[in-house]
Design a protein around this motif. Structure first.
Motif, PDB file in Angstrom:
ATOM      1  N   SER A   1       2.983  -0.630   7.501  1.00  0.00           N
ATOM      2  CA  SER A   1       2.155  -1.685   7.378  1.00  0.00           C
ATOM      3  C   SER A   1       2.970  -3.076   6.619  1.00  0.00           C
ATOM      4  O   SER A   1       3.982  -2.461   5.500  1.00  0.00           O
ATOM      5  CB  SER A   1       1.013  -1.946   7.059  1.00  0.00           C
ATOM      6  OG  SER A   1       0.854  -1.516   5.704  1.00  0.00           O
ATOM      7  N   LYS A   2       2.988  -3.846   7.074  1.00  0.00           N
ATOM      8  CA  LYS A   2       3.159  -5.849   6.347  1.00  0.00           C
ATOM      9  C   LYS A   2       2.276  -6.513   5.765  1.00  0.00           C
ATOM     10  O   LYS A   2       1.589  -6.365   7.158  1.00  0.00           O
ATOM     11  CB  LYS A   2       4.467  -5.895   7.271  1.00  0.00           C
ATOM     12  CG  LYS A   2       5.214  -5.106   7.937  1.00  0.00           C
ATOM     13  CD  LYS A   2       6.456  -5.730   8.445  1.00  0.00           C
ATOM     14  CE  LYS A   2       7.844  -5.108   8.378  1.00  0.00           C
ATOM     15  NZ  LYS A   2       8.667  -5.875   9.218  1.00  0.00           N
ATOM     16  N   TYR A   3       2.048  -6.621   4.843  1.00  0.00           N
ATOM     17  CA  TYR A   3       1.536  -7.545   4.611  1.00  0.00           C
ATOM     18  C   TYR A   3      -0.286  -7.092   5.256  1.00  0.00           C
ATOM     19  O   TYR A   3      -1.122  -7.883   5.623  1.00  0.00           O
ATOM     20  CB  TYR A   3       1.824  -9.155   4.811  1.00  0.00           C
ATOM     21  CG  TYR A   3       2.755  -8.937   5.446  1.00  0.00           C
ATOM     22  CD1 TYR A   3       3.382  -9.840   3.434  1.00  0.00           C
ATOM     23  CD2 TYR A   3       3.565  -9.397   6.030  1.00  0.00           C
ATOM     24  CE1 TYR A   3       4.833  -9.195   3.254  1.00  0.00           C
ATOM     25  CE2 TYR A   3       5.269  -9.855   5.844  1.00  0.00           C
ATOM     26  CZ  TYR A   3       6.083  -9.777   4.948  1.00  0.00           C
ATOM     27  OH  TYR A   3       6.906  -9.773   4.401  1.00  0.00           O
ATOM     28  N   GLY A   4      -0.944  -6.068   5.305  1.00  0.00           N
ATOM     29  CA  GLY A   4      -1.713  -5.525   5.370  1.00  0.00           C
ATOM     30  C   GLY A   4      -2.228  -5.123   6.573  1.00  0.00           C
ATOM     31  O   GLY A   4      -3.817  -4.991   7.329  1.00  0.00           O
ATOM     32  N   VAL A   5      -1.140  -5.502   7.313  1.00  0.00           N
ATOM     33  CA  VAL A   5      -1.302  -5.338   9.250  1.00  0.00           C
ATOM     34  C   VAL A   5      -0.365  -4.315   9.899  1.00  0.00           C
ATOM     35  O   VAL A   5       0.801  -4.602   9.316  1.00  0.00           O
ATOM     36  CB  VAL A   5      -1.101  -6.358   9.334  1.00  0.00           C
ATOM     37  CG1 VAL A   5      -0.661  -6.266  11.478  1.00  0.00           C
ATOM     38  CG2 VAL A   5      -1.759  -7.209   9.164  1.00  0.00           C
TER      39      VAL A   5
ATOM     40  N   ARG B   1      -6.736  -3.079  -2.083  1.00  0.00           N
ATOM     41  CA  ARG B   1      -7.230  -2.195  -1.173  1.00  0.00           C
ATOM     42  C   ARG B   1      -7.032  -2.421   0.843  1.00  0.00           C
ATOM     43  O   ARG B   1      -6.644  -2.039   1.061  1.00  0.00           O
ATOM     44  CB  ARG B   1      -8.667  -2.196  -1.133  1.00  0.00           C
ATOM     45  CG  ARG B   1      -9.090  -1.186  -0.263  1.00  0.00           C
ATOM     46  CD  ARG B   1     -10.842  -1.201  -0.180  1.00  0.00           C
ATOM     47  NE  ARG B   1     -11.754  -1.690  -1.382  1.00  0.00           N
ATOM     48  CZ  ARG B   1     -11.948  -2.167  -2.385  1.00  0.00           C
ATOM     49  NH1 ARG B   1     -12.856  -3.535  -1.790  1.00  0.00           N
ATOM     50  NH2 ARG B   1     -12.534  -1.854  -3.330  1.00  0.00           N
ATOM     51  N   LYS B   2      -6.358  -3.767   0.510  1.00  0.00           N
ATOM     52  CA  LYS B   2      -6.376  -4.113   2.190  1.00  0.00           C
ATOM     53  C   LYS B   2      -4.888  -3.594   2.515  1.00  0.00           C
ATOM     54  O   LYS B   2      -4.504  -3.671   3.814  1.00  0.00           O
ATOM     55  CB  LYS B   2      -6.206  -5.983   1.796  1.00  0.00           C
ATOM     56  CG  LYS B   2      -5.234  -6.453   1.321  1.00  0.00           C
ATOM     57  CD  LYS B   2      -5.323  -8.228   1.871  1.00  0.00           C
ATOM     58  CE  LYS B   2      -4.229  -8.685   0.923  1.00  0.00           C
ATOM     59  NZ  LYS B   2      -4.581  -9.904   0.697  1.00  0.00           N
TER      60      LYS B   2
ATOM     61  N   ILE C   1       3.064  -0.973  -1.391  1.00  0.00           N
ATOM     62  CA  ILE C   1       1.740   0.175  -2.036  1.00  0.00           C
ATOM     63  C   ILE C   1       2.191   1.733  -1.155  1.00  0.00           C
ATOM     64  O   ILE C   1       2.110   1.288   0.096  1.00  0.00           O
ATOM     65  CB  ILE C   1       0.566  -0.701  -1.209  1.00  0.00           C
ATOM     66  CG1 ILE C   1       0.356  -1.336  -3.075  1.00  0.00           C
ATOM     67  CG2 ILE C   1      -1.041   0.756  -1.301  1.00  0.00           C
ATOM     68  CD1 ILE C   1      -1.081  -1.844  -2.435  1.00  0.00           C
ATOM     69  N   LEU C   2       2.098   2.959  -1.529  1.00  0.00           N
ATOM     70  CA  LEU C   2       2.396   3.397  -0.827  1.00  0.00           C
ATOM     71  C   LEU C   2       1.312   4.887  -1.418  1.00  0.00           C
ATOM     72  O   LEU C   2       0.309   4.769  -2.415  1.00  0.00           O
ATOM     73  CB  LEU C   2       3.604   4.629  -1.621  1.00  0.00           C
ATOM     74  CG  LEU C   2       5.161   4.615  -1.274  1.00  0.00           C
ATOM     75  CD1 LEU C   2       5.544   2.497  -1.378  1.00  0.00           C
ATOM     76  CD2 LEU C   2       6.221   6.093  -1.661  1.00  0.00           C
ATOM     77  N   CYS C   3       0.492   4.748  -0.332  1.00  0.00           N
ATOM     78  CA  CYS C   3      -0.624   6.257  -0.457  1.00  0.00           C
ATOM     79  C   CYS C   3      -0.246   7.390   0.759  1.00  0.00           C
ATOM     80  O   CYS C   3       0.486   8.046   1.540  1.00  0.00           O
ATOM     81  CB  CYS C   3      -1.305   5.161   0.594  1.00  0.00           C
ATOM     82  SG  CYS C   3      -1.731   3.402   0.501  1.00  0.00           S
TER      83      CYS C   3
ATOM     84  N   ASN D   1       4.067   0.628   2.473  1.00  0.00           N
ATOM     85  CA  ASN D   1       3.380  -0.626   2.966  1.00  0.00           C
ATOM     86  C   ASN D   1       3.753  -1.165   2.269  1.00  0.00           C
ATOM     87  O   ASN D   1       3.699  -1.677   1.064  1.00  0.00           O
ATOM     88  CB  ASN D   1       1.313  -0.531   2.574  1.00  0.00           C
ATOM     89  CG  ASN D   1       1.352   0.383   3.357  1.00  0.00           C
ATOM     90  OD1 ASN D   1       0.783   0.854   4.755  1.00  0.00           O
ATOM     91  ND2 ASN D   1       0.382   1.922   2.530  1.00  0.00           N
ATOM     92  N   LEU D   2       4.494  -2.337   3.595  1.00  0.00           N
ATOM     93  CA  LEU D   2       4.753  -3.849   2.518  1.00  0.00           C
ATOM     94  C   LEU D   2       3.660  -4.815   1.618  1.00  0.00           C
ATOM     95  O   LEU D   2       3.228  -5.719   2.867  1.00  0.00           O
ATOM     96  CB  LEU D   2       5.916  -4.879   3.211  1.00  0.00           C
ATOM     97  CG  LEU D   2       6.552  -5.606   2.439  1.00  0.00           C
ATOM     98  CD1 LEU D   2       7.685  -5.439   1.491  1.00  0.00           C
ATOM     99  CD2 LEU D   2       6.907  -6.372   4.244  1.00  0.00           C
ATOM    100  N   VAL D   3       3.784  -4.962   0.790  1.00  0.00           N
ATOM    101  CA  VAL D   3       3.446  -5.674   0.050  1.00  0.00           C
ATOM    102  C   VAL D   3       4.147  -7.632  -0.029  1.00  0.00           C
ATOM    103  O   VAL D   3       3.656  -8.111   0.122  1.00  0.00           O
ATOM    104  CB  VAL D   3       2.818  -5.476  -1.133  1.00  0.00           C
ATOM    105  CG1 VAL D   3       1.791  -6.661  -1.630  1.00  0.00           C
ATOM    106  CG2 VAL D   3       1.463  -4.460  -1.040  1.00  0.00           C
ATOM    107  N   ASP D   4       5.299  -7.679  -0.797  1.00  0.00           N
ATOM    108  CA  ASP D   4       5.895  -8.721  -0.696  1.00  0.00           C
ATOM    109  C   ASP D   4       7.464  -8.229  -0.031  1.00  0.00           C
ATOM    110  O   ASP D   4       7.565  -7.125  -0.991  1.00  0.00           O
ATOM    111  CB  ASP D   4       4.939  -9.562  -1.699  1.00  0.00           C
ATOM    112  CG  ASP D   4       6.324 -11.415  -2.138  1.00  0.00           C
ATOM    113  OD1 ASP D   4       5.203 -11.592  -2.059  1.00  0.00           O
ATOM    114  OD2 ASP D   4       7.274 -10.916  -2.400  1.00  0.00           O
ATOM    115  N   ALA D   5       8.192  -9.463   0.745  1.00  0.00           N
ATOM    116  CA  ALA D   5       9.389  -9.407   1.318  1.00  0.00           C
ATOM    117  C   ALA D   5      10.263  -9.889  -0.313  1.00  0.00           C
ATOM    118  O   ALA D   5      11.756  -9.706  -0.430  1.00  0.00           O
ATOM    119  CB  ALA D   5       9.702  -9.320   1.615  1.00  0.00           C
ATOM    120  N   GLY D   6       9.730 -10.443  -1.762  1.00  0.00           N
ATOM    121  CA  GLY D   6      10.764 -10.835  -2.476  1.00  0.00           C
ATOM    122  C   GLY D   6      11.862 -12.325  -2.122  1.00  0.00           C
ATOM    123  O   GLY D   6      12.692 -11.624  -2.975  1.00  0.00           O
ATOM    124  N   ASN D   7      11.491 -12.365  -0.943  1.00  0.00           N
ATOM    125  CA  ASN D   7      12.283 -13.210  -0.586  1.00  0.00           C
ATOM    126  C   ASN D   7      13.753 -12.424  -0.240  1.00  0.00           C
ATOM    127  O   ASN D   7      14.908 -13.182  -0.424  1.00  0.00           O
ATOM    128  CB  ASN D   7      12.365 -14.901  -1.157  1.00  0.00           C
ATOM    129  CG  ASN D   7      11.427 -15.313  -1.480  1.00  0.00           C
ATOM    130  OD1 ASN D   7      11.372 -15.789  -0.427  1.00  0.00           O
ATOM    131  ND2 ASN D   7      11.525 -16.243  -2.651  1.00  0.00           N
TER     132      ASN D   7
END
Length: 238
Positions: free
Chosen positions: A227-231, A78-79, A104-106, A91-97
């Motif tokens: 957004s990135k990491y919820g921000v 949700r965040k 997550i796409l909304c 919305n970026l959740v993890d950049a995977g190194n």
């Protein structure tokens, strides 16, 4: 430059080459592997993906399995789910190194993407909430395809229309897969009363892709993050 940094860069280049070559033959799993690991939470999924991408020779089938194995839990994602009134958001959740991107796409009511490719990368798309509809098209002027058509020297097709090759509904916990050898696609939320949320994995990650008009005219689009990491990201950080 430190030798360790050089080795790391060479390894990443080799992995990118391997992943792009794998798009030539990979099709997709319809269900999780019988003896594959079970992923119970979103953090578990992220950790498992990082482990898979530690090797140059990423097991794409296992990546597919992991995306299928995870079951949507809104409390976990949700965040990251940030909506915009006018368009779907990435919305970026993890950049995977630097080896993959998990997003997550909304999708607001009726929101949809343009017809686009995936820059010779793998795209896994898992439904977390609601429904989406995928329309798939032949890739114009792709090597080995559409050889009977008339082509411009710049690679665009003259006065032709995109050829639709399929339409698929995607329900919660389903996983769709596409790469450029399988075609282009357009994704949309068919509902005019409910929103949808999807989890996407791209490997290797990319910052531009090609978008197509109905007449097959192609242009380059920059890929950004809402957004990135919820921000929420600033314009110069997207």
């Amino acid at each position: 430059m430190a030798l360790s940094k050089i080795d790391s860069e060479i390894e990443q280049v080799d992995q990118e080459k391997y992943l792009r070559q794998a798009t030539n033959y990979y099709q997709a799993l319809e269900k999780p592997l019988k003896y594959g690991p079970v992923v119970e939470t979103l953090p578990d999924l992220i950790a498992a993906l990082h482990r898979e991408f530690e090797s140059n020779y990423v097991n794409i089938e296992m990546v597919n399995h992991l995306m299928l194995s995870y079951k949507s839990n809104e409390r976990e994602w949700r965040k990251y789910a940030k909506f915009d009134r006018y368009s779907y958001t990435r919305n970026l959740v993890d950049a995977g190194n630097g080896k993959f991107n998990l997003l997550i796409l909304c999708w607001g009511e009726g929101h949809g993407s343009s017809v686009h490719d995936h820059a010779d990368s793998h795209c896994f798309m898992k439904m977390l909430k609601g429904d989406l509809r995928e329309k798939r098209y032949e890739y114009p002027n792709r090597s080995g395809r559409d050889t009977a058509r008339t082509h411009h020297p710049d690679g665009e097709i003259d006065s032709r229309e995109l050829v639709e090759i399929g339409e698929t509904p995607i329900a919660v916990n389903d996983v769709a897969y596409i790469n450029d050898n399988l075609g282009l696609h357009r994704v949309e939320n068919p509902s005019h009363s409910d929103t949808s949320v999807s989890l996407h994995l791209y490997c290797p990650p990319f910052d531009t892709c090609s978008v197509f008009q109905d007449n097959c005219k192609k242009s380059t689009a920059k890929v950004t993050f809402w957004s990135k990491y919820g921000v929420r990201t600033k314009l110069d950080e997207q």
